[in-house]
Write a protein that holds these residues in place. Structure first.
Motif, PDB file in Angstrom:
ATOM      1  N   GLY A  47      37.272  39.479  30.390  1.00 15.21           N
ATOM      2  CA  GLY A  47      37.206  38.368  31.328  1.00 15.21           C
ATOM      3  C   GLY A  47      38.541  37.725  31.643  1.00 15.21           C
ATOM      4  O   GLY A  47      38.584  36.685  32.313  1.00 15.21           O
ATOM      5  N   ARG A  71      30.824  44.582  33.361  1.00 16.87           N
ATOM      6  CA  ARG A  71      30.443  43.178  33.192  1.00 16.87           C
ATOM      7  C   ARG A  71      29.212  42.792  34.012  1.00 16.87           C
ATOM      8  O   ARG A  71      28.677  41.697  33.842  1.00 16.87           O
ATOM      9  N   GLY A  77      22.386  41.643  40.011  1.00 17.84           N
ATOM     10  CA  GLY A  77      22.388  40.190  40.094  1.00 17.84           C
ATOM     11  C   GLY A  77      21.204  39.668  40.885  1.00 17.84           C
ATOM     12  O   GLY A  77      20.183  40.324  41.041  1.00 17.84           O
ATOM     13  N   PHE A  82      28.353  39.918  42.970  1.00 18.44           N
ATOM     14  CA  PHE A  82      28.934  39.640  41.663  1.00 18.44           C
ATOM     15  C   PHE A  82      30.459  39.736  41.731  1.00 18.44           C
ATOM     16  O   PHE A  82      31.160  39.016  41.024  1.00 18.44           O
ATOM     17  N   ALA A  83      30.955  40.622  42.601  1.00 15.14           N
ATOM     18  CA  ALA A  83      32.407  40.831  42.730  1.00 15.14           C
ATOM     19  C   ALA A  83      32.779  40.997  44.190  1.00 15.14           C
ATOM     20  O   ALA A  83      32.019  41.560  44.986  1.00 15.14           O
ATOM     21  N   GLY A 154      27.444  32.937  43.511  1.00 15.97           N
ATOM     22  CA  GLY A 154      27.265  33.703  42.275  1.00 15.97           C
ATOM     23  C   GLY A 154      28.433  34.613  41.946  1.00 15.97           C
ATOM     24  O   GLY A 154      28.345  35.436  41.015  1.00 15.97           O
ATOM     25  N   ARG A 156      31.636  36.229  40.441  1.00 21.68           N
ATOM     26  CA  ARG A 156      32.274  36.124  39.136  1.00 21.68           C
ATOM     27  C   ARG A 156      33.660  36.768  39.090  1.00 21.68           C
ATOM     28  O   ARG A 156      34.487  36.393  38.259  1.00 21.68           O
ATOM     29  N   ILE A 157      33.921  37.724  39.981  1.00 24.21           N
ATOM     30  CA  ILE A 157      35.206  38.432  39.947  1.00 24.21           C
ATOM     31  C   ILE A 157      35.739  38.572  41.373  1.00 24.21           C
ATOM     32  O   ILE A 157      34.996  38.949  42.290  1.00 24.21           O
ATOM     33  N   THR A 182      35.637  30.374  46.706  1.00 23.13           N
ATOM     34  CA  THR A 182      35.059  31.035  45.530  1.00 23.13           C
ATOM     35  C   THR A 182      34.932  30.040  44.374  1.00 23.13           C
ATOM     36  O   THR A 182      35.644  29.040  44.325  1.00 23.13           O
ATOM     37  N   GLU A 185      35.505  28.959  38.312  1.00 18.93           N
ATOM     38  CA  GLU A 185      35.531  29.662  37.024  1.00 18.93           C
ATOM     39  C   GLU A 185      35.560  31.193  37.187  1.00 18.93           C
ATOM     40  O   GLU A 185      35.322  31.927  36.240  1.00 18.93           O
ATOM     41  N   ARG A 186      35.858  31.665  38.373  1.00 16.59           N
ATOM     42  CA  ARG A 186      35.885  33.114  38.614  1.00 16.59           C
ATOM     43  C   ARG A 186      37.008  33.787  37.815  1.00 16.59           C
ATOM     44  O   ARG A 186      37.978  33.152  37.405  1.00 16.59           O
ATOM     45  N   GLN A 187      36.865  35.115  37.641  1.00 13.98           N
ATOM     46  CA  GLN A 187      37.950  35.948  37.119  1.00 13.98           C
ATOM     47  C   GLN A 187      38.730  36.498  38.318  1.00 13.98           C
ATOM     48  O   GLN A 187      38.130  36.976  39.279  1.00 13.98           O
TER      49      GLN A 187
END
Length: 561
Positions: A47, A71, A77, A82-83, A154, A156-157, A182, A185-187
């Protein structure tokens, strides 16, 4: 071999990847990770944010795609992506999307490429059904965000792939706007072949305590030849087509890309090289996606051996059998040169990078040498005698192969009959002559002048600046072969040259280098585009936004000022 001789060999299983991914990699024939994959996959699975410097062809797509898939929640999802992977061109969007689909096949991963030039209806339908990974060009991604059809709640990346290329194409503001939408807390993952100050600025602003990875181009061991042989030929402009053909005849590449500046140059040179006996294909922004796919299929299948392309059209392409890269003109920036030659000399194979330099391009060639810290050897263009010797050598090799592998017994009676009247050496020479002429070797009697490099003189004969840096030209008519397009947004709306270049390059079939002079007034802008692309540009810009707004777009009317 000692018992611990193989301890340093890392496999994909050592990286902790889930069984479905290992099965997909095994099916694709991947045995061990590349250096960028070894360094990046572990931290990304954990992460961590990552800033990676790696050239095209080092395996960076798998370096971020595999951790994304690792991940991803079991069963996918909730329908929102998700990305999100941002890439500079439509070709790279398709290529990355295909790679993610192959790796995630066992997981049932839903991947969607989003780019300009593709019917937006299909994109809307797929987004509504739900996708796991979106691979997009910045302009089209921002368009969908504005329509509320690309939901990022939603997410995350976020991956910025070939970030330096996106900045060069004027997408800085689009990237900034997308990142602002975005989740906090995203990566965030950023890959770039070069690390100009602007890239470091983005990293400081949007990456949190990132892992930094730099994968240098593989260098030869002391005493060994370099993997990529870099050579330049000094050629007057009028002799360039002949020089290119002669150099390629001598080099005899398995497959080659020739980079040109404009679409017109691509089309003309493709026709010239086909007339010279090469199986050449053109690739540029004026071609539809289906046509581009056919061209790449021919090159990968071996039915074509020479690709003549503009930079934007060829970005992100990965051609396994490529042996030679040719700069038909000296690139306008060292970073462009780095991207181009990164396509050969991969995975331990040797490659050749050739540059055709005009005499006045001395300074740019020296700048490239200084920035890349490599020596570009300046050689003389092969002479007519060199070319004849090379073609005779090819004929000799073909005859030798025939004698070793073919059944020649059926031709014995011809030789024996002729031997009653002629000497065997004369018979052999006549046969070689016929074989040589039948090989299709074209007559080339034109000697190319031997000219030295000379420094460019400021203000005369200099190269026109490219992209956003080109000088504004006020009060003059459009350049020859160009038409001005009126865009109803100007200085008061915060419009800058790079905004216009980015919008046109992303949404139309043109590249940044095809665009001519740009004039920005308070309430409108004028942009020169090639005559043949006017309607395409107008139609494309009417369907998108500039600085977040839809604007009037039409041909310039001469009383508009």
């Amino acid at each position: 071999m000692t018992p611990d001789a193989t301890e340093d060999v890392m496999t994909f299983a050592d990286l902790g990847l889930r069984p479905e991914l290992l099965k997909a990699l095994s099916t694709l024939g991947y045995e061990e990770p590349t250096p960028i994959q070894r360094e990046a996959i572990g931290p990304l699975i954990e992460g961590r944010d990552l800033l990676g410097q790696a050239a095209t062809g080092t395996g960076k797509t798998a370096a971020f795609a595999l951790p994304i898939l690792q991940r991803m929640p079991e069963g996918g999802g909730n329908g929102d992506p998700f990305a999100l992977v941002l890439v500079p061109t439509r070709e790279l969007a398709v290529q990355v999307s295909e790679a993610v689909h192959r790796y995630g096949r066992e997981l049932g991963t839903r991947v969607l490429p989003i780019y300009g030039g593709q019917p937006i209806g299909r994109q809307l339908r797929e987004l509504q059904r739900g996708v796991d990974v979106v691979v997009a060009t910045p302009g089209r991604a921002l368009d969908h965000i504005g329509r509320k059809t690309l939901r990022l709640e939603g997410l995350r990346i976020v991956v910025l792939d070939e970030a330096d290329e996106m900045l060069d194409m004027g997408f800085a503001d689009d990237i900034e706007a997308i990142l602002q939408e975005t989740p906090q807390e995203r990566q965030t993952v950023l890959f770039s072949a070069t690390m100009p100050p602007r890239i470091n600025s983005i990293a400081r602003q949007h990456l949190t305590d990132p892992v930094r990875i730099q994968i240098e181009r593989e260098t030869a061991a002391p005493g060994e030849a370099p993997r990529v042989r870099q050579v330049a030929y000094v050629v007057p402009r009028a002799h360039k087509p002949t020089a290119l053909g002669r150099v390629l005849d001598v080099e005899a590449p398995e497959a080659a890309i020739v980079f040109c500046r404009t679409r017109e140059e691509v089309d003309q040179l493709t026709e010239t090289m086909n007339g010279r006996g090469y199986r050449a294909e053109a690739l540029h922004g004026g071609m539809g996606q289906e046509q581009r796919d056919r061209v790449m299929g021919r090159l990968r299948s071996g039915t074509a051996d020479l690709l003549v392309a503009t930079d934007v059209a060829a970005r992100g392409l990965d051609i396994e059998q490529l042996t030679h890269v040719v700069n038909y003109n000296v690139p306008s920036a060292p970073e462009t040169y780095v991207h181009r030659i990164g396509r050969v000399g991969r995975a331990g194979r040797e490659g050749v990078a050739i540059t055709l330099a005009e005499p006045r391009e001395h300074r740019m060639l020296k700048t490239i040498e200084r920035v890349t810290k490599t020596r570009i050897t300046v050689e003389k263009v092969p002479t007519v005698a060199d070319l004849r010797a090379r073609r005779l050598e090819l004929t000799r090799s073909a005859l030798e192969e025939s004698m070793l592998e073919d059944d020649l017994e059926q031709f014995r009676v011809v030789v024996e009959t002729l031997a009653d009247e002629f000497d065997l050496m004369e018979i052999a020479m006549a046969a070689v002559k016929l074989a040589h002429e039948a090989s299709g070797a074209a007559a080339d009697e034109e000697e190319i002048p031997d000219v030295p490099l000379r420094p460019e003189r400021e203000g005369r004969g200099g190269r026109r600046e490219q992209g956003p840096a080109r000088e504004e030209r006020r009060g003059r008519g459009p350049s020859e072969g160009m038409t001005r397009v009126f865009i109803g947004a100007g200085r008061t709306g915060g419009v800058r040259p790079q905004d216009l270049v980015g919008a046109i390059a992303n949404e139309s079939s043109l590249s940044g280098r095809d665009i001519g002079a740009i004039e920005i007034a308070d309430r409108f802008s004028l942009v020169e585009v090639p005559n043949h692309a006017v309607e395409d540009v107008i139609s494309s810009l009417r369907q998108t936004t500039i600085k977040g707004k839809r604007v009037t777009v039409r041909r310039e009317r001469f009383n508009s000022r």
